[in-house]
Design an enzyme around this catalytic site. Structure first.
Site, PDB file in Angstrom:
ATOM      1  N   ARG A 230     -51.330  14.213 -71.758  1.00 35.31           N
ATOM      2  CA  ARG A 230     -51.307  13.457 -70.589  1.00 35.31           C
ATOM      3  C   ARG A 230     -51.324  14.286 -69.527  1.00 35.31           C
ATOM      4  NH1 ARG A 230     -51.098   9.225 -71.670  1.00 35.31           N
ATOM      5  NH2 ARG A 230     -49.480   7.918 -72.292  1.00 35.31           N
ATOM      6  N   HIS A 278     -58.663   7.618 -68.166  1.00 35.23           N
ATOM      7  CA  HIS A 278     -58.282   7.769 -69.300  1.00 35.23           C
ATOM      8  C   HIS A 278     -58.606   5.675 -70.260  1.00 35.23           C
ATOM      9  CE1 HIS A 278     -53.065   6.789 -70.508  1.00 35.23           C
ATOM     10  NE2 HIS A 278     -54.041   6.996 -71.103  1.00 35.23           N
TER      11      HIS A 278
HETATM   12  N1  LIG Z   1     -56.278   9.255 -73.438  1.00 38.25           N
HETATM   13  C1  LIG Z   1     -55.643   8.440 -74.280  1.00 38.25           C
HETATM   14  O1  LIG Z   1     -56.308   7.479 -73.947  1.00 38.25           O
HETATM   15  C2  LIG Z   1     -54.149   8.667 -74.844  1.00 38.25           C
HETATM   16  C3  LIG Z   1     -53.875   7.399 -75.843  1.00 38.25           C
HETATM   17  C4  LIG Z   1     -53.085   7.378 -76.488  1.00 38.25           C
HETATM   18  C5  LIG Z   1     -52.131   8.747 -76.740  1.00 38.25           C
HETATM   19  N2  LIG Z   1     -52.564   9.149 -75.797  1.00 38.25           N
HETATM   20  C6  LIG Z   1     -51.607  10.677 -75.584  1.00 38.25           C
HETATM   21  O2  LIG Z   1     -51.368  10.798 -77.106  1.00 38.25           O
HETATM   22  C7  LIG Z   1     -50.247  11.909 -77.045  1.00 38.25           C
HETATM   23  C8  LIG Z   1     -49.615  12.485 -78.392  1.00 38.25           C
HETATM   24  O3  LIG Z   1     -49.956  10.649 -79.697  1.00 38.25           O
HETATM   25  P1  LIG Z   1     -49.810  10.721 -80.925  1.00 38.25           P
HETATM   26  O4  LIG Z   1     -48.791   9.878 -81.536  1.00 38.25           O
HETATM   27  O5  LIG Z   1     -49.953  11.932 -81.394  1.00 38.25           O
HETATM   28  O6  LIG Z   1     -47.741  11.360 -80.880  1.00 38.25           O
HETATM   29  P2  LIG Z   1     -46.956  11.732 -81.460  1.00 38.25           P
HETATM   30  O7  LIG Z   1     -47.282  11.643 -83.399  1.00 38.25           O
HETATM   31  O8  LIG Z   1     -45.449  11.989 -81.814  1.00 38.25           O
HETATM   32  O9  LIG Z   1     -47.047  13.126 -82.006  1.00 38.25           O
HETATM   33  C9  LIG Z   1     -46.770  13.985 -80.966  1.00 38.25           C
HETATM   34  C10 LIG Z   1     -47.584  15.876 -81.504  1.00 38.25           C
HETATM   35  O10 LIG Z   1     -46.664  16.541 -79.872  1.00 38.25           O
HETATM   36  C11 LIG Z   1     -45.436  17.700 -80.344  1.00 38.25           C
HETATM   37  N3  LIG Z   1     -45.423  18.527 -79.786  1.00 38.25           N
HETATM   38  C12 LIG Z   1     -44.172  17.471 -79.012  1.00 38.25           C
HETATM   39  N4  LIG Z   1     -43.957  18.225 -78.578  1.00 38.25           N
HETATM   40  C13 LIG Z   1     -43.822  19.321 -78.721  1.00 38.25           C
HETATM   41  C14 LIG Z   1     -44.010  21.167 -77.594  1.00 38.25           C
HETATM   42  N5  LIG Z   1     -42.586  21.311 -77.395  1.00 38.25           N
HETATM   43  N6  LIG Z   1     -44.335  22.233 -78.609  1.00 38.25           N
HETATM   44  C15 LIG Z   1     -45.437  21.610 -79.405  1.00 38.25           C
HETATM   45  N7  LIG Z   1     -45.716  20.698 -80.280  1.00 38.25           N
HETATM   46  C16 LIG Z   1     -44.696  19.005 -79.834  1.00 38.25           C
HETATM   47  C17 LIG Z   1     -45.394  17.146 -82.077  1.00 38.25           C
HETATM   48  O11 LIG Z   1     -44.811  18.463 -83.014  1.00 38.25           O
HETATM   49  P3  LIG Z   1     -43.948  18.075 -83.968  1.00 38.25           P
HETATM   50  O12 LIG Z   1     -45.276  17.372 -85.295  1.00 38.25           O
HETATM   51  O13 LIG Z   1     -43.265  18.646 -84.719  1.00 38.25           O
HETATM   52  O14 LIG Z   1     -43.285  16.598 -83.939  1.00 38.25           O
HETATM   53  C18 LIG Z   1     -46.616  16.226 -82.413  1.00 38.25           C
HETATM   54  O15 LIG Z   1     -46.897  17.063 -83.286  1.00 38.25           O
HETATM   55  C19 LIG Z   1     -48.866  10.813 -76.649  1.00 38.25           C
HETATM   56  O16 LIG Z   1     -47.573  10.953 -76.367  1.00 38.25           O
HETATM   57  C20 LIG Z   1     -49.886  10.280 -75.561  1.00 38.25           C
HETATM   58  O17 LIG Z   1     -49.084  10.953 -74.329  1.00 38.25           O
HETATM   59  C21 LIG Z   1     -53.646   9.500 -75.253  1.00 38.25           C
END
Ligand SMILES: NC(=O)c1ccc[n+]([C@@H]2O[C@H](COP(=O)([O-])OP(=O)(O)OC[C@H]3O[C@@H](n4cnc5c(N)ncnc54)[C@H](OP(=O)(O)O)[C@@H]3O)[C@@H](O)[C@H]2O)c1
Length: 318
Positions: A230, A278
């Site tokens: 993000r 994006h």
């Molecule tokens: N560009 C695009 O087209 C696109 C598409 C989809 C998603 N995204 C982005 O990708 C993000 C991640 O998606 P996801 O499905 O992988 O989410 P997720 O499964 O919830 O994983 C989030 C990861 O970030 C870590 N995290 C969260 N807060 C943190 C902090 N304060 N310090 C360190 N690590 C932290 C989490 O740690 P833990 O493992 O300890 O919980 C987890 O490993 C989405 O929220 C979205 O913003 C972008």
């Protein structure tokens, strides 16, 4: 006596509604679940579930019977920030749903581009030169921030292409081939070990503005950044200053604090910034529909919403 059909409201902006309506109707019909999938147009549908992407503000005012809201994407910061979203309404997001492999592909394309200097080729190349440098040394270490559904797949893909990989998450994660760091205590060491930084973090109150000038300076000089998480996790002006000072070699940015990225934003014209609109992780229709249909079936069978994959911990913000 036949059960009345459950109503599901679909409220999407920046996505075309009709193909999603059709896909959800087909998805429910295929398993014989009696549901009415209807577009939200401002009048009450008395819906039990809503499927949303950046929904109109009045959705939650008008639909008072909602039991669960399904976010048609992985990132929920926009939805959670809506003032009208009832505090107790459970939110469920997509988990991978086909996005992760596409994002890993996007990242690996840029790893190849950066490590082999592919920008030197393509289009009119001037004087033909066959004897260009080829990388023969050890590949640079890739550091993945966020090791969830998406970051873990990116990290594993980089491992498969023989990059040394380090990762960083809030709580400790074990991924084969990845040296993992966690929490504030692990951040500096993670950054110092990283030559190509991949941001796959959600935007929360803890990750907002995380990559400021001081943190970018912890990376080895000339490191590269790829942001697919993000835009709000990075301080734009600090990123530009780090690029201009040569602290960062380049940046590939797919996500921005304001989207669409305003036309006058300096990222568009910076010689060492690649902007993509994006598109690294499009939401493929079929797996997304399947995931939400499965979740609704599980709820109809009495499962707790907290036990569904993708249930959002609203206190944590992701
Ligand atoms: N560009 C695009 O087209 C696109 C598409 C989809 C998603 N995204 C982005 O990708 C993000 C991640 O998606 P996801 O499905 O992988 O989410 P997720 O499964 O919830 O994983 C989030 C990861 O970030 C870590 N995290 C969260 N807060 C943190 C902090 N304060 N310090 C360190 N690590 C932290 C989490 O740690 P833990 O493992 O300890 O919980 C987890 O490993 C989405 O929220 C979205 O913003 C972008």
């Amino acid at each position: 006596m036949t059960q009345p059909a459950t109503t599901i409201a679909v409220a999407l902006t920046r996505m075309t509604t009709d193909p999603w309506l059709r896909a959800f109707r087909e998805g429910f019909a295929a398993i014989g679940l009696p549901v009415d999938v209807l577009p939200f147009t401002g009048t009450a549908l008395r819906a039990r579930f809503a499927i949303v992407w950046l929904p109109p503000e009045d959705l939650f005012k008008v639909e008072r019977d909602l039991q669960v809201v399904f976010n048609l994407g992985a990132g929920v910061e926009g939805l959670l920030a809506m003032p009208g979203l009832p505090a107790q309404l459970p939110v469920v997001r997509l988990v991978d749903a086909g996005m992760a492999p596409k994002m890993a592909e996007y990242v690996c394309f840029h790893l190849a581009r950066l490590t082999r200097g592919l920008d030197r080729f393509g289009g009119a190349q001037g004087t033909p030169d066959w004897n260009v440098d080829r990388p023969r040394g050890a590949p640079p270490t890739v550091g993945v921030m966020g090791l969830g559904a998406i970051g873990s797949v990116i990290a594993q893909a980089a491992v498969r292409f023989d990059y040394p990989v380090v990762g960083w998450s809030r709580t400790p994660r074990a991924i084969e081939g990845v040296r993992a760091y966690a929490g504030a205590a692990g951040l500096d060491e993670f950054l110092a070990a990283t030559r190509i930084l991949v941001d796959a973090l959600p935007l929360t109150s803890d990750t907002a503005n995380l990559l400021d000038r001081a943190r970018l300076q912890r990376l080895p000089r000339g490191a590269h950044l790829i942001n697919v998480g993000r835009g709000g996790t990075i301080v734009d002006d600090d990123l530009l200053a780090a690029l201009d000072a040569g602290e960062l070699g380049s940046a590939v940015l797919d996500v921005f604090r304001t989207e669409p990225l305003p036309e006058n934003h300096p990222f568009w014209r910076h010689p060492r910034v690649t902007v993509t609109p994006h598109l690294s992780g499009p939401t493929p229709r079929r797996p997304a529909v399947r995931q939400i249909v499965d979740a609704i079936v599980r709820l109809q069978h009495g499962e707790r919403v907290q036990d569904l994959p993708g249930w959002v911990d609203r206190a944590r913000g992701y």
